[in-house]
Motif scaffolding. Structure first.
Motif, PDB file in Angstrom:
ATOM      1  N   LYS A 281       0.831  -1.200   0.000  1.00  0.00           N
ATOM      2  CA  LYS A 281       0.000   0.000   0.000  1.00  0.00           C
ATOM      3  C   LYS A 281       0.865   1.249   0.000  1.00  0.00           C
ATOM      4  O   LYS A 281       0.589   2.224  -0.702  1.00  0.00           O
ATOM      5  CB  LYS A 281      -0.920  -0.005   1.228  1.00  0.00           C
ATOM      6  N   PHE A 282       1.969   1.214   0.769  1.00  0.00           N
ATOM      7  CA  PHE A 282       2.882   2.354   0.836  1.00  0.00           C
ATOM      8  C   PHE A 282       3.552   2.587  -0.515  1.00  0.00           C
ATOM      9  O   PHE A 282       3.653   3.714  -0.983  1.00  0.00           O
ATOM     10  CB  PHE A 282       3.927   2.099   1.924  1.00  0.00           C
ATOM     11  N   ASP A 283       4.031   1.503  -1.164  1.00  0.00           N
ATOM     12  CA  ASP A 283       4.673   1.627  -2.475  1.00  0.00           C
ATOM     13  C   ASP A 283       3.694   2.154  -3.512  1.00  0.00           C
ATOM     14  O   ASP A 283       4.052   2.967  -4.367  1.00  0.00           O
ATOM     15  CB  ASP A 283       5.227   0.274  -2.918  1.00  0.00           C
ATOM     16  N   SER A 284       2.446   1.680  -3.433  1.00  0.00           N
ATOM     17  CA  SER A 284       1.428   2.139  -4.367  1.00  0.00           C
ATOM     18  C   SER A 284       1.153   3.626  -4.183  1.00  0.00           C
ATOM     19  O   SER A 284       0.986   4.368  -5.164  1.00  0.00           O
ATOM     20  CB  SER A 284       0.143   1.331  -4.165  1.00  0.00           C
ATOM     21  N   GLU A 285       1.145   4.072  -2.934  1.00  0.00           N
ATOM     22  CA  GLU A 285       0.900   5.490  -2.667  1.00  0.00           C
ATOM     23  C   GLU A 285       2.056   6.344  -3.163  1.00  0.00           C
ATOM     24  O   GLU A 285       1.856   7.424  -3.715  1.00  0.00           O
ATOM     25  CB  GLU A 285       0.691   5.699  -1.167  1.00  0.00           C
ATOM     26  N   ARG A 286       3.277   5.859  -2.992  1.00  0.00           N
ATOM     27  CA  ARG A 286       4.447   6.588  -3.484  1.00  0.00           C
ATOM     28  C   ARG A 286       4.411   6.715  -4.998  1.00  0.00           C
ATOM     29  O   ARG A 286       4.727   7.767  -5.551  1.00  0.00           O
ATOM     30  CB  ARG A 286       5.738   5.867  -3.060  1.00  0.00           C
ATOM     31  N   LEU A 287       4.024   5.624  -5.668  1.00  0.00           N
ATOM     32  CA  LEU A 287       3.937   5.647  -7.128  1.00  0.00           C
ATOM     33  C   LEU A 287       2.871   6.626  -7.596  1.00  0.00           C
ATOM     34  O   LEU A 287       3.068   7.371  -8.562  1.00  0.00           O
ATOM     35  CB  LEU A 287       3.625   4.240  -7.643  1.00  0.00           C
ATOM     36  N   THR A 288       1.739   6.644  -6.871  1.00  0.00           N
ATOM     37  CA  THR A 288       0.654   7.564  -7.221  1.00  0.00           C
ATOM     38  C   THR A 288       1.096   9.014  -7.067  1.00  0.00           C
ATOM     39  O   THR A 288       0.825   9.863  -7.921  1.00  0.00           O
ATOM     40  CB  THR A 288      -0.572   7.303  -6.336  1.00  0.00           C
ATOM     41  N   LEU A 289       1.805   9.313  -5.969  1.00  0.00           N
ATOM     42  CA  LEU A 289       2.281  10.675  -5.733  1.00  0.00           C
ATOM     43  C   LEU A 289       3.328  11.076  -6.779  1.00  0.00           C
ATOM     44  O   LEU A 289       3.372  12.224  -7.223  1.00  0.00           O
ATOM     45  CB  LEU A 289       2.888  10.786  -4.331  1.00  0.00           C
TER      46      LEU A 289
ATOM     47  N   VAL B 297       4.617  22.703 -13.606  1.00  0.00           N
ATOM     48  CA  VAL B 297       5.441  21.652 -13.000  1.00  0.00           C
ATOM     49  C   VAL B 297       5.931  22.084 -11.623  1.00  0.00           C
ATOM     50  O   VAL B 297       5.838  21.334 -10.640  1.00  0.00           O
ATOM     51  CB  VAL B 297       6.639  21.319 -13.915  1.00  0.00           C
ATOM     52  N   VAL B 298       6.458  23.296 -11.536  1.00  0.00           N
ATOM     53  CA  VAL B 298       6.998  23.789 -10.270  1.00  0.00           C
ATOM     54  C   VAL B 298       5.901  23.854  -9.207  1.00  0.00           C
ATOM     55  O   VAL B 298       6.077  23.393  -8.075  1.00  0.00           O
ATOM     56  CB  VAL B 298       7.639  25.176 -10.464  1.00  0.00           C
ATOM     57  N   VAL B 299       4.749  24.412  -9.586  1.00  0.00           N
ATOM     58  CA  VAL B 299       3.645  24.571  -8.631  1.00  0.00           C
ATOM     59  C   VAL B 299       3.075  23.216  -8.227  1.00  0.00           C
ATOM     60  O   VAL B 299       2.857  22.942  -7.034  1.00  0.00           O
ATOM     61  CB  VAL B 299       2.535  25.457  -9.234  1.00  0.00           C
ATOM     62  N   SER B 300       2.839  22.343  -9.203  1.00  0.00           N
ATOM     63  CA  SER B 300       2.206  21.058  -8.903  1.00  0.00           C
ATOM     64  C   SER B 300       3.113  20.169  -8.067  1.00  0.00           C
ATOM     65  O   SER B 300       2.645  19.473  -7.156  1.00  0.00           O
ATOM     66  CB  SER B 300       1.822  20.344 -10.200  1.00  0.00           C
ATOM     67  N   TYR B 301       4.413  20.182  -8.347  1.00  0.00           N
ATOM     68  CA  TYR B 301       5.324  19.344  -7.574  1.00  0.00           C
ATOM     69  C   TYR B 301       5.383  19.799  -6.115  1.00  0.00           C
ATOM     70  O   TYR B 301       5.479  18.972  -5.210  1.00  0.00           O
ATOM     71  CB  TYR B 301       6.726  19.374  -8.183  1.00  0.00           C
ATOM     72  N   GLU B 302       5.346  21.102  -5.910  1.00  0.00           N
ATOM     73  CA  GLU B 302       5.348  21.603  -4.529  1.00  0.00           C
ATOM     74  C   GLU B 302       4.059  21.224  -3.821  1.00  0.00           C
ATOM     75  O   GLU B 302       4.072  20.835  -2.641  1.00  0.00           O
ATOM     76  CB  GLU B 302       5.530  23.124  -4.533  1.00  0.00           C
ATOM     77  N   ALA B 303       2.936  21.294  -4.539  1.00  0.00           N
ATOM     78  CA  ALA B 303       1.655  20.907  -3.947  1.00  0.00           C
ATOM     79  C   ALA B 303       1.643  19.424  -3.601  1.00  0.00           C
ATOM     80  O   ALA B 303       1.197  19.023  -2.518  1.00  0.00           O
ATOM     81  CB  ALA B 303       0.513  21.227  -4.918  1.00  0.00           C
ATOM     82  N   VAL B 304       2.158  18.596  -4.507  1.00  0.00           N
ATOM     83  CA  VAL B 304       2.219  17.152  -4.253  1.00  0.00           C
ATOM     84  C   VAL B 304       3.178  16.845  -3.106  1.00  0.00           C
ATOM     85  O   VAL B 304       2.916  15.974  -2.272  1.00  0.00           O
ATOM     86  CB  VAL B 304       2.644  16.402  -5.535  1.00  0.00           C
ATOM     87  N   ARG B 305       4.299  17.568  -3.049  1.00  0.00           N
ATOM     88  CA  ARG B 305       5.264  17.343  -1.972  1.00  0.00           C
ATOM     89  C   ARG B 305       4.642  17.630  -0.611  1.00  0.00           C
ATOM     90  O   ARG B 305       4.807  16.864   0.352  1.00  0.00           O
ATOM     91  CB  ARG B 305       6.499  18.224  -2.175  1.00  0.00           C
ATOM     92  N   ARG B 306       3.915  18.741  -0.525  1.00  0.00           N
ATOM     93  CA  ARG B 306       3.287  19.095   0.750  1.00  0.00           C
ATOM     94  C   ARG B 306       2.208  18.093   1.132  1.00  0.00           C
ATOM     95  O   ARG B 306       2.061  17.732   2.306  1.00  0.00           O
ATOM     96  CB  ARG B 306       2.699  20.502   0.662  1.00  0.00           C
ATOM     97  N   TYR B 307       1.455  17.633   0.124  1.00  0.00           N
ATOM     98  CA  TYR B 307       0.417  16.637   0.401  1.00  0.00           C
ATOM     99  C   TYR B 307       1.058  15.331   0.887  1.00  0.00           C
ATOM    100  O   TYR B 307       0.581  14.708   1.845  1.00  0.00           O
ATOM    101  CB  TYR B 307      -0.408  16.372  -0.855  1.00  0.00           C
ATOM    102  N   GLY B 308       2.149  14.929   0.226  1.00  0.00           N
ATOM    103  CA  GLY B 308       2.842  13.709   0.628  1.00  0.00           C
ATOM    104  C   GLY B 308       3.390  13.816   2.034  1.00  0.00           C
ATOM    105  O   GLY B 308       3.358  12.844   2.800  1.00  0.00           O
ATOM    106  N   LEU B 309       3.898  14.997   2.396  1.00  0.00           N
ATOM    107  CA  LEU B 309       4.412  15.211   3.746  1.00  0.00           C
ATOM    108  C   LEU B 309       3.292  15.097   4.779  1.00  0.00           C
ATOM    109  O   LEU B 309       3.468  14.484   5.849  1.00  0.00           O
ATOM    110  CB  LEU B 309       5.082  16.587   3.824  1.00  0.00           C
ATOM    111  N   ARG B 310       2.135  15.685   4.464  1.00  0.00           N
ATOM    112  CA  ARG B 310       1.000  15.586   5.395  1.00  0.00           C
ATOM    113  C   ARG B 310       0.542  14.141   5.545  1.00  0.00           C
ATOM    114  O   ARG B 310       0.217  13.693   6.639  1.00  0.00           O
ATOM    115  CB  ARG B 310      -0.163  16.457   4.898  1.00  0.00           C
ATOM    116  N   ARG B 311       0.520  13.396   4.429  1.00  0.00           N
ATOM    117  CA  ARG B 311       0.115  11.988   4.479  1.00  0.00           C
ATOM    118  C   ARG B 311       1.096  11.172   5.312  1.00  0.00           C
ATOM    119  O   ARG B 311       0.700  10.293   6.080  1.00  0.00           O
ATOM    120  CB  ARG B 311       0.042  11.416   3.056  1.00  0.00           C
ATOM    121  N   GLN B 312       2.375  11.485   5.187  1.00  0.00           N
ATOM    122  CA  GLN B 312       3.381  10.776   5.964  1.00  0.00           C
ATOM    123  C   GLN B 312       3.211  11.061   7.452  1.00  0.00           C
ATOM    124  O   GLN B 312       3.298  10.147   8.285  1.00  0.00           O
ATOM    125  CB  GLN B 312       4.776  11.187   5.503  1.00  0.00           C
TER     126      GLN B 312
END
Length: 370
Positions: free
Chosen positions: A3-11, A331-346
């Protein structure tokens, strides 16, 4: 774990998908505001790309883009911004063309010599920026931009008939490389696909293996993440910076080989320019991963080649250029948004695991007391 690997791939996939979606949406808004159909240009480009000869052009263009993007990605993984790929690859292509046209060797040796010369010239030109950074602290952004301008001037001087060039009509060239120095292409119904695509694929595999499966790759990524931490673990940060610039430049030097060895067989005034800057876009879009870079190269090549049909259907082909620019911003904006979301999920996942562990300890305590 799955599940963790799948979430990383999705992000990992979410960033580029979001960037492309936003770019398409914003481009459609521009079309709508200017009184144009916001959907038809995409349909026209997709239909045009359905022609097999256009598909060959897209693959050939993507091959060059892919190598340039790999050169940029090496710098990015080291936290270096090598903007000088364009100057490195053009100067390398020109010197390699001069050498290739001036010698006659068995085919394999001839092609290998041209490739080695191109890689060495690219590494040398990038190495100047690496030395300036490690010895004088000069930003590689500033030095590589300046070296791009210098490379343009050096090429303009060397290609003069009084130097290394030859006048052919209104054009200037370095002379034709003998057929023994041509890289074999793949014959298809739609035309010739550059055989150098095989070398590009091998470069992508080597890039991934070296960065992810070797000590050198670990040291490079560690230095890019934190030079002080890497130094504390015994890594020579300055040596890694210089080495990374040399490798980036060597790969950049090979970016002109698909065209030089596959079609033009000479360097002239109309040799493709701007490839290095496009490589920056593709490296960002592909998140510095060889597979992501491949998809990014195909996308940008598609926009370049398929946009030719827009002129014939009442639309400006610059629509594709607008989309490319918007992709960079998105790209710059979306990657930062995804990074912050991934951090919150972690953080959320860690909290859930701690809560579960605390609940388990509480149950054990009750059973022990009973």
């Amino acid at each position: 774990m799955k599940k963790f690997d799948s979430e990383r791939l999705t992000l990992a996939a979410a960033g580029p998908v979001l960037a492309i979606s936003v770019a398409v949406l914003l481009t459609s808004m521009v079309l709508l505001v200017t009184g144009n159909n916001p959907v038809e240009p995409y349909v026209l480009m997709i239909e045009y790309a359905g022609n097999i000869d256009i598909q060959v052009l897209i693959v050939n263009q993507a091959t060059t883009y892919y190598i340039a993007a790999l050169a940029v990605a090496v710098g990015f993984r080291m936290n270096l911004f090598n903007i000088g790929v364009d100057g490195q690859y053009r100067l390398a292509a020109m010197i390699a063309a001069v050498v290739g046209a001036s010698v006659t060797l068995p085919s394999v040796l001839h092609v290998l010599l041209i490739m080695v010369v191109a890689a060495l010239v690219g590494a040398f030109w990038a190495g100047i920026a690496g030395i300036l950074k490690t010895s004088r602290g000069v930003s590689e952004v500033v030095s590589t931009i300046m070296l791009n301008a210098i490379a343009t001037s050096v090429i303009a001087y060397l290609i003069l008939p009084a130097q290394l060039g030859e006048a052919v009509g209104n054009n200037l060239t370095t002379g034709q490389i003998p057929e023994s120095g041509w890289f074999p292409n793949f014959e298809t119904e739609g035309g010739k696909i550059y055989g150098f695509i095989v070398i590009a694929a091998l470069l992508g595999i080597a890039y991934w293996v070296v960065l992810n499966r070797t000590r050198f790759g670990f040291d490079l990524r560690a230095t890019g993440a934190s030079q002080s931490a890497a130094a504390a673990s015994g890594v020579d940060a300055k040596r890694m910076v210089l080495t990374s610039m040399l490798i980036s430049g060597a790969i950049a030097g090979l970016a002109g080989m698909p065209v030089l060895l596959g079609s033009s067989h000479t360097y002239s005034l109309d040799f493709p320019a701007g490839i290095g800057f496009t490589g920056i876009t593709i490296a960002l879009l592909g998140r510095n991963h060889p597979v992501g870079i491949a998809f990014g190269a195909l996308l940008i090549a598609f926009l370049d080649k398929a946009s030719a049909t827009l002129d014939f259907n009442g639309y400006e082909k610059e629509i594709a250029t607008i989309m490319q620019g918007l992709i960079v911003i998105a790209v710059v904006v979306s990657y930062e948004a995804v990074r912050r979301y991934g951090l919150r999920r972690q953080q959320q996942r860690v909290g859930e695991e701690l809560a579960a562990a605390a609940a388990g300890n509480g149950e054990n305590t009750k059973e022990a007391s009973a």
